[in-house]
Design an enzyme around this catalytic site. Structure first.
Site, PDB file in Angstrom:
ATOM      1  N   LYS A 273       0.883  -1.085   0.162  1.00 35.86           N
ATOM      2  CA  LYS A 273      -0.241  -0.019   0.152  1.00 35.86           C
ATOM      3  C   LYS A 273       0.903   1.103  -0.076  1.00 35.86           C
ATOM      4  CE  LYS A 273      -1.731   1.337   3.979  1.00 35.86           C
ATOM      5  NZ  LYS A 273      -1.355   3.081   4.267  1.00 35.86           N
ATOM      6  N   ASN A 274       1.940   1.209   0.884  1.00 31.35           N
ATOM      7  CA  ASN A 274       2.721   2.233   0.893  1.00 31.35           C
ATOM      8  C   ASN A 274       3.741   2.778   0.037  1.00 31.35           C
ATOM      9  OD1 ASN A 274       0.987   2.785   3.214  1.00 31.35           O
ATOM     10  ND2 ASN A 274       2.335   2.396   4.729  1.00 31.35           N
TER      11      ASN A 274
ATOM     12  N   CYS B 200      -5.130  13.055  12.005  1.00 29.46           N
ATOM     13  CA  CYS B 200      -5.929  11.749  11.989  1.00 29.46           C
ATOM     14  C   CYS B 200      -5.912  11.042  13.194  1.00 29.46           C
ATOM     15  CB  CYS B 200      -5.453  11.206  10.703  1.00 29.46           C
ATOM     16  SG  CYS B 200      -3.941  10.135  11.154  1.00 29.46           S
TER      17      CYS B 200
ATOM     18  N   ARG C 226      -0.071  14.494  12.720  1.00 28.12           N
ATOM     19  CA  ARG C 226       0.517  14.189  11.336  1.00 28.12           C
ATOM     20  C   ARG C 226       0.582  15.675  10.564  1.00 28.12           C
ATOM     21  NH1 ARG C 226      -1.515   8.589   8.997  1.00 28.12           N
ATOM     22  NH2 ARG C 226       0.655   8.688   8.230  1.00 28.12           N
TER      23      ARG C 226
ATOM     24  N   ASP D 285       3.945   0.382  12.520  1.00 25.77           N
ATOM     25  CA  ASP D 285       2.841  -0.074  12.113  1.00 25.77           C
ATOM     26  C   ASP D 285       2.654  -1.485  12.752  1.00 25.77           C
ATOM     27  OD1 ASP D 285       2.170   1.702   9.621  1.00 25.77           O
ATOM     28  OD2 ASP D 285       4.504   1.307   9.813  1.00 25.77           O
TER      29      ASP D 285
ATOM     30  N   ARG E  78      -9.063  -0.152   4.239  1.00 26.70           N
ATOM     31  CA  ARG E  78      -8.256   0.751   3.857  1.00 26.70           C
ATOM     32  C   ARG E  78      -6.878   0.277   3.410  1.00 26.70           C
ATOM     33  NH1 ARG E  78      -6.786   4.618   8.014  1.00 26.70           N
ATOM     34  NH2 ARG E  78      -5.142   4.857   6.301  1.00 26.70           N
TER      35      ARG E  78
HETATM   36  N1  EPU Z   1       5.805  14.306  10.794  1.00 26.60           N
HETATM   37  C1  EPU Z   1       5.718  15.810  11.251  1.00 26.60           C
HETATM   38  N2  EPU Z   1       5.956  16.480  10.249  1.00 26.60           N
HETATM   39  C2  EPU Z   1       6.007  16.264   8.872  1.00 26.60           C
HETATM   40  C3  EPU Z   1       6.065  14.803   8.652  1.00 26.60           C
HETATM   41  C4  EPU Z   1       5.878  13.985   9.429  1.00 26.60           C
HETATM   42  O1  EPU Z   1       5.431  16.232  12.357  1.00 26.60           O
HETATM   43  O2  EPU Z   1       6.092  16.845   7.974  1.00 26.60           O
HETATM   44  C5  EPU Z   1       5.680  13.287  11.991  1.00 26.60           C
HETATM   45  C6  EPU Z   1       4.230  12.602  11.993  1.00 26.60           C
HETATM   46  O3  EPU Z   1       3.185  13.337  12.354  1.00 26.60           O
HETATM   47  C7  EPU Z   1       4.932  11.400  12.413  1.00 26.60           C
HETATM   48  C8  EPU Z   1       6.376  11.275  12.267  1.00 26.60           C
HETATM   49  O4  EPU Z   1       6.824  12.631  12.078  1.00 26.60           O
HETATM   50  O5  EPU Z   1       4.492  11.537  13.865  1.00 26.60           O
HETATM   51  C9  EPU Z   1       6.721  10.228  11.339  1.00 26.60           C
HETATM   52  O6  EPU Z   1       6.142  10.567  10.172  1.00 26.60           O
HETATM   53  P1  EPU Z   1       6.501  10.074   8.924  1.00 26.60           P
HETATM   54  O7  EPU Z   1       6.512  11.193   7.800  1.00 26.60           O
HETATM   55  O8  EPU Z   1       7.808   9.077   8.803  1.00 26.60           O
HETATM   56  O9  EPU Z   1       5.131   8.979   8.623  1.00 26.60           O
HETATM   57  P2  EPU Z   1       4.165   9.156   7.546  1.00 26.60           P
HETATM   58  O10 EPU Z   1       4.811   9.342   6.121  1.00 26.60           O
HETATM   59  O11 EPU Z   1       3.119  10.000   7.587  1.00 26.60           O
HETATM   60  C10 EPU Z   1       4.301   6.651   6.648  1.00 26.60           C
HETATM   61  C11 EPU Z   1       3.078   5.644   6.217  1.00 26.60           C
HETATM   62  C12 EPU Z   1       2.658   5.119   7.616  1.00 26.60           C
HETATM   63  C13 EPU Z   1       3.863   4.471   8.598  1.00 26.60           C
HETATM   64  C14 EPU Z   1       4.992   5.759   8.821  1.00 26.60           C
HETATM   65  C15 EPU Z   1       6.228   5.222   9.401  1.00 26.60           C
HETATM   66  C16 EPU Z   1       2.667   5.988   4.262  1.00 26.60           C
HETATM   67  C17 EPU Z   1       1.451   6.571   3.495  1.00 26.60           C
HETATM   68  N3  EPU Z   1       2.129   5.931   5.553  1.00 26.60           N
HETATM   69  O12 EPU Z   1       3.342   7.751   7.333  1.00 26.60           O
HETATM   70  O13 EPU Z   1       1.684   4.009   7.554  1.00 26.60           O
HETATM   71  O14 EPU Z   1       3.281   4.264  10.074  1.00 26.60           O
HETATM   72  O15 EPU Z   1       5.309   6.240   7.575  1.00 26.60           O
HETATM   73  O16 EPU Z   1       6.755   4.293   8.520  1.00 26.60           O
HETATM   74  O17 EPU Z   1       3.446   5.623   3.702  1.00 26.60           O
HETATM   75  C18 EPU Z   1      -0.137   2.736   7.831  1.00 26.60           C
HETATM   76  O18 EPU Z   1       0.214   2.154   6.506  1.00 26.60           O
HETATM   77  O19 EPU Z   1      -1.113   2.483   8.545  1.00 26.60           O
HETATM   78  C19 EPU Z   1       0.496   3.955   8.016  1.00 26.60           C
HETATM   79  C20 EPU Z   1       0.032   4.644   8.976  1.00 26.60           C
END
Ligand code: EPU
Length: 441
Positions: free
Chosen positions: A18-19, A112, A117, A303, A417
């Site tokens: 998915k990701n 969320c 996030r 995750d 999802r």
């Molecule tokens: N964060 C910020 N500001 C930013 C970006 C991130 O504060 O600009 C914070 C986030 O709120 C979080 C932390 O930094 O607390 C890490 O965020 P990251 O950007 O690494 O996570 P993400 O990209 O939002 C992806 C996956 C998640 C997975 C995480 C960790 C996707 C679509 N989502 O989220 O997957 O848990 O990386 O690897 O790629 C899931 O599949 O259920 C899921 C939530």
């Protein structure tokens, strides 16, 4: 409706990631030629992201697990609020739209259930590459403009998985070289890099946490098959172990699961490499308690935190779980407690939480906790439970399969999802699950 208590046994194949899928779709905006993605999981988030593309006028065709995208017909650079708000990754179209059309208007993805996030790290990086960006609180949109995007040296203050991808997606067509320091090391990022390389991009991971992108003038179409979803594999492994079952997982990628397999072995879980892409998972003997800290890759992924906590409810002793990536990812705890789990919150001592945690400390609200303590083993019993997040949903489903009696799970669309046709696939392993409408129960 889940009738629990049956060990899961048999064979199951892991679906495409998915990701990666969601980001692969955004990549298609980088060229007018056709981008063909194979091994796409047919899940709700995939449909939402494809809706984002069609809302821009892009042609999308889904045939089985293959998606064909042609962005030549793009008519708009504004993601409509109702479409964009359904999925956080909708913001990932910003970089490609800026690079090719000089403008993008994207809804603020906002918070969320697992935390605030924000996308502040993405926004700072895009600004470094020459984008002018303003946020309009009156309509909830980020407005982005750039006559040309240029390469930049950018160091992420903290890890961000999609933030890293957002900047790669902008940098591939930018003028010059972009160096991303402290870039995410998640394997999904590398699968996206392979896809973009297939489109003609020049990207190198020069160090574990450094990625260099040499901007090119033009990208072309590609045919690409997504890697398997490691979060699904972990779900199936834990499903086997916690129900005292025995499951053969196909399309397995053990190399992506280092931290999980290490923890699984230390808990007494057994995995057997049947061949390069098949792994047998089961539990022989008692489950041993563990102390886990979630971390960005190559650490133990956030995750996996929720299904692991369920596993530990069946361990002999006290386990701890320290969530460091998201500030609020324990929504399943109240539901597991309804089923008899003994889980209490605690606050692990941390010297410099502002620096230590992956989330922005300022996003943390009072009443949040970063740790849970699980006392096991506790036999789980049936309950009526509610879910509001994908991984929490999968966890509660596994808990209901583990428990005695018949449980009712509300909000199962959250599981849809991220997991394709989950009840059918688990039924093949012996699970007794029926999907019902509220008024049929
Ligand atoms: N964060 C910020 N500001 C930013 C970006 C991130 O504060 O600009 C914070 C986030 O709120 C979080 C932390 O930094 O607390 C890490 O965020 P990251 O950007 O690494 O996570 P993400 O990209 O939002 C992806 C996956 C998640 C997975 C995480 C960790 C996707 C679509 N989502 O989220 O997957 O848990 O990386 O690897 O790629 C899931 O599949 O259920 C899921 C939530």
């Amino acid at each position: 409706m889940v009738h629990g208590g049956t060990p899961l046994r048999g064979e199951i194949a892991v679906a495409g990631a998915k990701n990666v899928a969601l980001k692969a779709f955004a990549s298609a905006i980088l060229t007018d030629e056709e981008v063909v993605i194979h091994n796409v999981p047919l899940i709700a988030d995939v449909h939402c992201m494809l809706d984002v593309l069609t809302s821009l006028g892009i042609k999308v065709d889904i045939n089985g697990h293959t998606v064909r995208i042609q962005s030549k017909s793009l008519k708009s650079t504004t993601v409509p609020l109702d479409v964009g708000a359904r999925l956080r990754t909708s913001s990932l179209v910003a970089g490609p739209l800026l690079a090719r059309y000089g403008a993008a208007r994207i809804p603020n993805p906002g918070g969320c259930r697992i935390g605030a996030r924000p996308i502040d790290r993405h926004i700072r990086g895009l600004a470094e590459m020459g984008a002018e960006i303003s946020y309009h609180p009156d309509d909830g949109y980020f407005y982005l403009r750039a006559d040309t995007l240029h390469g930049a040296g950018f160091e992420f203050e903290k890890n961000t998985h999609t933030g890293t991808e957002a900047l790669i997606l902008a940098a591939v067509l930018a003028e010059g070289e972009t160096v991303l320091k402290n870039a995410a090391a998640e394997v999904e990022v590398d699968d996206l890099i392979s896809l973009l390389t297939g489109m003609g991009a020049t990207i190198k991971r020069t160090k574990e946490r450094e990625i260099v992108i040499y901007g090119v003038k033009k990208l072309h179409g590609v045919e690409y098959s997504l890697m398997p979803d490691r979060n699904e594999e972990v779900t199936f492994a834990l499903a086997a172990a916690v129900t005292s079952g025995d499951v053969l997982v196909h399309h397995s990628r053990r190399a992506h699961l280092g931290a999980f397999l290490e923890a699984f072995s230390s808990a007494g879980g057994q995995y057997e490499a049947v061949d390069a892409s098949t792994t047998r998972y089961r539990q022989i003997g008692p489950i041993k308690p563990t102390d886990i800290v979630t971390l960005p890759h190559p650490g133990f992924m956030t995750d996996w935190q929720a299904p692991w906590a369920l596993y530990m409810t069946q361990a002999n002793g006290i386990s701890t779980m320290h969530e460091t990536v998201f500030e609020s990812r324990f929504s399943y705890v109240s539901e597991l407690r309804k089923m008899g789990a003994q889980i209490e919150y605690y606050d692990p001592p941390v010297k410099n939480p502002e620096i230590y945690y992956n989330f922005n400390w300022s996003d943390r609200r009072s009443g949040y906790h970063q740790g849970i303590r699980i006392t096991g083993p506790t036999p789980l019993h049936d309950a009526v439970v509610e879910i509001d997040d994908l991984r929490a949903g999968a966890t509660v489903l596994l808990a209901a399969l583990t428990a005695g009696g018949t449980s009712y799970i509300h909000g199962v669309e959250q599981i849809d999802r991220g997991y394709e046709n989950i009840e059918e696939r688990l039924r093949k392993l012996g699970a007794r699950i029926e999907r019902k409408k509220e008024d049929e129960i």
